[in-house]
Design a protein around this motif. Sequence first.
Motif, short mmCIF file in Angstrom:
data_model
loop_
_atom_site.label_atom_id
_atom_site.label_comp_id
_atom_site.label_asym_id
_atom_site.label_seq_id
_atom_site.Cartn_x
_atom_site.Cartn_y
_atom_site.Cartn_z
N PRO A 202 22.18 -53.18 45.67
CA PRO A 202 23.08 -53.08 44.53
C PRO A 202 22.57 -52.08 43.50
CG PRO A 202 22.53 -55.36 45.06
CD PRO A 202 21.60 -54.50 45.81
N VAL A 203 23.46 -51.65 42.68
CA VAL A 203 23.18 -50.56 41.76
C VAL A 203 23.39 -51.05 40.34
CG1 VAL A 203 23.83 -48.26 41.07
CG2 VAL A 203 23.95 -48.91 43.48
N ALA A 204 22.34 -50.98 39.54
CA ALA A 204 22.45 -51.42 38.15
C ALA A 204 23.01 -50.29 37.28
CB ALA A 204 21.10 -51.85 37.62
N ARG A 205 22.70 -49.06 37.64
CA ARG A 205 23.15 -47.92 36.83
C ARG A 205 23.74 -46.87 37.75
NH1 ARG A 205 25.28 -46.93 32.16
NH2 ARG A 205 25.03 -44.75 31.53
N PRO A 206 25.03 -46.99 38.04
CA PRO A 206 25.66 -46.06 38.97
C PRO A 206 25.56 -44.62 38.47
CG PRO A 206 27.11 -47.92 38.48
CD PRO A 206 25.98 -47.97 37.51
N SER A 207 25.40 -43.70 39.40
CA SER A 207 25.21 -42.31 38.99
C SER A 207 26.54 -41.61 38.78
CB SER A 207 24.39 -41.58 40.07
OG SER A 207 25.15 -41.50 41.26
N GLN A 208 27.59 -42.15 39.38
CA GLN A 208 28.89 -41.50 39.24
C GLN A 208 29.71 -42.19 38.15
OE1 GLN A 208 30.83 -41.13 43.03
NE2 GLN A 208 28.93 -40.51 44.08
N GLU A 209 30.59 -41.41 37.58
CA GLU A 209 31.38 -41.92 36.47
C GLU A 209 32.28 -43.09 36.89
OE1 GLU A 209 31.37 -41.70 33.42
OE2 GLU A 209 33.27 -42.72 32.97
N ARG A 210 32.92 -42.93 38.02
CA ARG A 210 33.83 -43.99 38.44
C ARG A 210 33.09 -45.29 38.67
NH1 ARG A 210 37.18 -43.93 43.99
NH2 ARG A 210 35.19 -43.02 44.59
N GLY A 211 31.88 -45.16 39.27
CA GLY A 211 31.08 -46.36 39.49
C GLY A 211 30.74 -47.06 38.20
N ARG A 212 30.43 -46.27 37.19
CA ARG A 212 30.11 -46.87 35.89
C ARG A 212 31.32 -47.61 35.32
NH1 ARG A 212 28.05 -41.79 33.36
NH2 ARG A 212 27.68 -41.18 35.52
N ARG A 213 32.47 -47.01 35.49
CA ARG A 213 33.67 -47.66 34.97
C ARG A 213 33.98 -48.94 35.73
NH1 ARG A 213 38.59 -46.06 34.42
NH2 ARG A 213 38.70 -44.65 36.22
N ARG A 214 33.78 -48.88 37.04
CA ARG A 214 34.03 -50.09 37.83
C ARG A 214 33.08 -51.21 37.41
NH1 ARG A 214 36.92 -48.93 43.09
NH2 ARG A 214 35.95 -50.70 44.12
N ARG A 215 31.85 -50.86 37.19
CA ARG A 215 30.88 -51.87 36.77
C ARG A 215 31.28 -52.48 35.43
NH1 ARG A 215 25.76 -53.27 34.76
NH2 ARG A 215 24.34 -54.04 36.36
N ALA A 216 31.72 -51.61 34.52
CA ALA A 216 32.15 -52.11 33.21
C ALA A 216 33.37 -53.01 33.34
CB ALA A 216 32.43 -50.93 32.28
N THR A 217 34.27 -52.62 34.24
CA THR A 217 35.47 -53.45 34.46
C THR A 217 35.08 -54.84 34.95
OG1 THR A 217 36.71 -51.47 35.03
CG2 THR A 217 37.65 -53.56 35.67
N LEU A 218 34.14 -54.89 35.88
CA LEU A 218 33.69 -56.18 36.38
C LEU A 218 33.09 -57.02 35.27
CD1 LEU A 218 32.05 -55.06 39.74
CD2 LEU A 218 34.05 -56.52 39.48
#
Lengths: 227, 227
Positions: free
Chosen positions: B28-44
């Motif tokens: 699992p990734v605590a700090r995604p490197s891509q922008e979309r990943g960061r947004r998905r994490r925030a959405t969750l």
Amino acid sequence: MIDHHPDAAPRPATRPSTGQEAGAAPGPVARPSQERGRRRRATLLEAAVGLLQEGGFTAVTHRAVAQRAGLPLAATTYYFTSRDELVAEAFALLVAGELHGMRGRLEEATPDETPEGLATALVVAMGSGAGPGDDGDRLRRLGLWQLYLQAGRDPALQVIARQWTDGCDAVVAEALRRAGYPPGRHAARIIGVLLAGLWMEHLVEGRPEAQSEAHTLLAQALRTILR
Amino acid sequence: MIDHHPDAAPRPATRPSTGQEAGAAPGPVARPSQERGRRRRATLLEAAVGLLQEGGFTAVTHRAVAQRAGLPLAATTYYFTSRDELVAEAFALLVAGELHGMRGRLEEATPDETPEGLATALVVAMGSGAGPGDDGDRLRRLGLWQLYLQAGRDPALQVIARQWTDGCDAVVAEALRRAGYPPGRHAARIIGVLLAGLWMEHLVEGRPEAQSEAHTLLAQALRTILR
DNA sequence: CGGATACCGGTACGTCCGTACCACTTTAAC
DNA sequence: GTTAAAGTGGTACGGACGTACCGGTATCCG
């Protein structure tokens, strides 16, 4: 309440129904007619209270209660219509026991009239009498407060939560009266809320200075609020 | 934390292991490197906060979070190592948001120096600004306190619980300062504990007179404690 | 002392859970 | 453009849950 079996279980008719028609199911029993049944029910309730204290609200499962009580799983569904009923009765028992303990500790504390003396008595009544290093006891008392909060989502528990608050206030008011303070309209309530808040904070956050801080704040409040 | 999978899952080797050796799992990734990943994490995380408020601690499950966020189940395990981490981060977010809201409401309340004025401002800061009949809001705020109590059993949550208490005390102290009260050593703490206790009691017990009683008690405490 | 009734307990069903797996698609680095 | 890495998502497994079922046993009433 994690809702497995969300609503209106579909009754999947697992067996081909060997008969047994036309009889209302005997169903669970709230007040067993035989002595042994009553003792078994009490044993289950006692086990539920213990689990509540040790593991919190979610630890009270049919299986855990039955195992702790040394009884088969089916006993829990025989004496309680549902898990919610089991939890509610355990909550009521826990509240009654805690209030009884508080009242007892306060009565034998024989507080003097100084704010410091009464504050000491209140802090003692709050604690269990166990030493300050007893972390297990701290955890055990969390169960009560966790269930208290759960009451905010469950009307059946809410009535017990109000009894808990009212009982605490009564105990505090009685302590103030016995210590010779005038029966102020708001004083007991303020002290009660303060005591409960400090207590809960101590249970949750576990700061080492919590007890002494509680004593200081209570003494200050008693000193100023009561003129 | 209901412990399904108690400890050290036995890794049952469900498949015949088609290869995949000698590579550390991406995990699992605590700090995604891509922008979309960061947004998905925030959405969750946002979805988890919402569930926390609406259904309490036990409502935050991988599946519920994923569904609410409109993402597949596996997304939750991709961005968070475990449910506990998800809950802890949601708790921190909830605390930060609540403190921010309290601070904002208190700053725009422009309290006068009378105890009654400050008490009003504090009660307003405590509430969400919603009307007194908003029961959904009452339930939503319970999640914060339920998690606060859960922190008593989980050290990872405990540090956040302390931040919550310290933050509340700081907000109250700031309000006292702005209202022109002298910076007493214990006054802010007493008012803070009182405020939190009354607030929680209101959320749990839902008594209709809770708000006005809180105002009365706070005003009384402000009047007497601060000389 | 015999039958009705209360009680007992092993077992089963269906659901939901956390988490792992792994083929697939997208992105970014070279 | 090629390729390694990051991200994606459908699916699966084992386990714990609440609760129902139902043949069997103990107890009580007559």
